[in-house]
Design an enzyme around this catalytic site. Structure first.
Site, short mmCIF file in Angstrom:
data_model
loop_
_atom_site.label_atom_id
_atom_site.label_comp_id
_atom_site.label_asym_id
_atom_site.label_seq_id
_atom_site.Cartn_x
_atom_site.Cartn_y
_atom_site.Cartn_z
N GLY A 45 0.79 -1.22 0.00
CA GLY A 45 0.00 0.00 0.00
C GLY A 45 0.82 1.27 0.00
N SER A 46 0.48 2.17 -0.89
CA SER A 46 1.00 3.52 -0.81
C SER A 46 0.03 4.42 -1.55
CB SER A 46 2.38 3.63 -1.46
OG SER A 46 2.68 5.00 -1.67
N GLY A 47 -0.28 5.56 -0.92
CA GLY A 47 -1.19 6.52 -1.55
C GLY A 47 -0.59 7.14 -2.79
#
Lengths: 135, 420
Positions: free
Chosen positions: A60-62
């Protein structure tokens, strides 16, 4: 036959690159070259450009939508990414790139079992209705 | 099955132009993937897409502006890659493509009509969201703080989707917007630790880091925090747990608004009792450097609060940082002006401390160019800096950072349990 849930994109076909670990598109991947650069990733050095990329999930990474959009813009992105769970970040990034650049990266998901079966294929074809066939 | 209002449907069909159509497409795409049944109105957004990561970011916002996009809600901005307030902080010659791209991106978001707060800690500014408000936020520590400490409701909205929510004024009715998703499934019990330990400023960072490690992406509830804990301690827990684990919501019994008591939020069976060893391990986790000569100090991740400036000025007590040792305190324009009005900025500058605004210290050239041993009191900075900057980190309390900066080498507080 395996029918994938298409999150965004159209039909695709190409050679399979099967990743043993999840990939973070932001930080672990270089959009300018399409190469996996994360030193901890087992497929470090592999190039995803034009491939049918298989992995269970992304890390996950924005910032992932920007990274995939940038790769699509530069032509270094995979042609398709098949995951074992839906991924909003990749779908959004690919959707934006399709509108801005008219280029597509198909994002789809299947079950974990189905993904395991797909991993042995050398080439895959994903039809617009989600039907996945080998070769 | 997602139900859309006539207004949303018209926007999706392109009646409000190509920009609003794209925004609605992204929100609908996310809602469909999340299996939401409806979209709900939001009242506020905080954007992460203003942080430059490549040309696609610039193309996206330019497309929006050229095609008549308008923001539906009050929209604030995360920090940028460069400082608009102080361009000399990152001169163009250093990396022309990034500096030009990042500057253009920030200007375009101003043009879109955002309030240019340029801060990763927007909750330290007046006029933001309140308890129960539905909002759309991208920055991980702000997601964690707004959900947990303010009691507003947001999922972690990645780049572009944050902007799409701000333009449409809508978000999927799913995840942490829904009451049933906000219960805790893991109980972190710190009540057995001595009170004086739990009062120390490092405790918030350590318990946050430890909580994130244990919780991963679950919602934890922590007991053993104090109702009068300063807001900057809750900021530390929010950011540390978001970095080490991806926590988007945590509760603190008697401290955060949804958890007056454990039973208000705890829906699980798993309780973890925090021990001294746990905190010592968290401290070791956050320190990659052995104690020794110091090369720099970096504070303000997330952006330094006014109350932290007060503590820093008091601990420094007019003494000067060792000559040539960079000491950076990152904050927002608004907070820097508040600190300036109290005379603190002049006082800190006279002691050899720099206070950059609009940016994150990872992207300040003084820090980027650094090598060696850097001290911080921020768990989030300690967690990311070794990978992002290639420096070694000595994690410590605010007092340890100050005393070390004056001496030019890492100093450990003998009165502090965590130093033993």
């Amino acid at each position: 036959m395996i029918r994938a849930r298409i999150l965004t994109g159209e039909a695709a076909e190409g050679s399979v690159l099967s990743l043993d670990e999840p990939l973070s598109f932001w930080g672990a991947f270089e959009p300018r070259t399409g190469v996996i650069i994360d030193v901890h990733h087992p497929q470090r050095g592999a190039c995803v450009k034009g491939m049918i990329l298989l992995m269970t999930e992304t890390r996950g990474s924005g910032s992932a939508p920007g990274a995939i959009a940038e790769a699509i813009r530069l032509g270094t992105a995979p042609d398709a990414i098949i995951l074992a769970e839906p991924d909003i970040n990749l779908a959004v990034g690919a959707e934006v790139a399709a509108v801005l650049y008219g280029r597509h990266c198909l994002i789809a998901c299947v079950t974990l079992d189905e993904l395991a079966r797909l991993r042995s294929a050398g080439r895959l074809r994903i039809a617009a209705d989600g039907a996945v066939t080998a070769g | 099955m997602l139900e859309l209002s006539d207004h949303s449907r018209a926007m999706l069909a392109g009646d409000a132009g190509k920009a609003m159509q794209l925004a609605m497409r992204l929100v609908v795409k996310a809602a469909t993937i999340m299996e939401a049944e409806r979209l709900i109105p939001i009242s506020f957004a905080h954007l992460d897409a203003c942080f430059y990561t490549g040309q696609a970011h610039v193309d996206f916002v330019r497309f929006l502006i050229e095609n008549g996009a308008t923001l539906a809600v009050e929209t604030w901005t995360n920090n940028g890659v460069v400082s608009l307030a102080d361009p000399t902080l990152r001169p163009e010659r250093e990396d022309p493509e990034t500096v030009q791209g990042a500057t253009e991106l920030m200007r375009l978001y101003e043009k879109l009509g955002t309030r240019p707060t340029w801060t990763c800690a927007p909750y330290q500014h007046a006029g933001g969201p309140k308890f129960g408000d539905h909002i759309a936020v991208g920055e991980s520590n702000a997601v964690s703080y707004y959900n947990s400490v303010v009691g507003a409701r947001t999922n972690k909205y990645g780049d572009y989707l944050d902007v799409a929510c701000a333009l449409t004024g809508l978000a999927p009715d799913a995840g942490l917007h829904r009451t049933e998703e906000r219960g805790a499934t893991l109980h972190i019990d710190a009540t057995g630790l001595p009170e004086e330990w739990r009062r120390e400023d490092v405790f918030a960072h350590l318990i946050g880091h430890h909580t994130g490690r244990l919780a991963g992406r679950r919602v934890p509830v922590i007991s053993g925090l104090f109702p009068d804990a300063p807001k900057h301690a809750l900021k530390a827990i929010s950011s540390a747990a978001a970095s080490s684990g991806g926590v988007e919501l945590w509760h603190g019994t008697g401290v955060t608004p949804e958890a007056p008591e454990l039973a208000s939020v705890f829906r699980g069976t798993q309780t973890h009792v925090v021990t001294v060893d746990d905190l010592a391990r968290a401290h070791r986790d956050l320190s990659t450097a052995r104690d020794g000569p110091l090369d720099a100090v970096a504070l303000g991740t997330p952006h330094f609060a006014l109350s932290e400036f007060a503590d820093l000025v008091r601990l420094l007590d007019g003494r000067k940082v060792r000559s040539g040792l960079p000491f950076l305190v990152s904050t927002s324009r608004v907070v820097r002006e508040l600190a300036r009005a109290k005379g603190w900025i002049a006082e800190l500058e006279a002691c050899g401390i720099e206070v950059p605004v609009d940016v994150c210290t990872y992207h300040s050239p003084r820090v980027r160019g650094l090598q060696g041993r850097v001290m911080t009191n921020a768990a989030k900075w300690a967690y990311y800096a070794p990978g992002m900057l290639g420096v070694e980190v000595a994690f410590g309390s605010l007092r340890e950072c100050v005393e070390s900066a004056i001496r030019g080498e890492v100093w450990r507080d003998p009165a502090l349990w965590s130093a033993r």
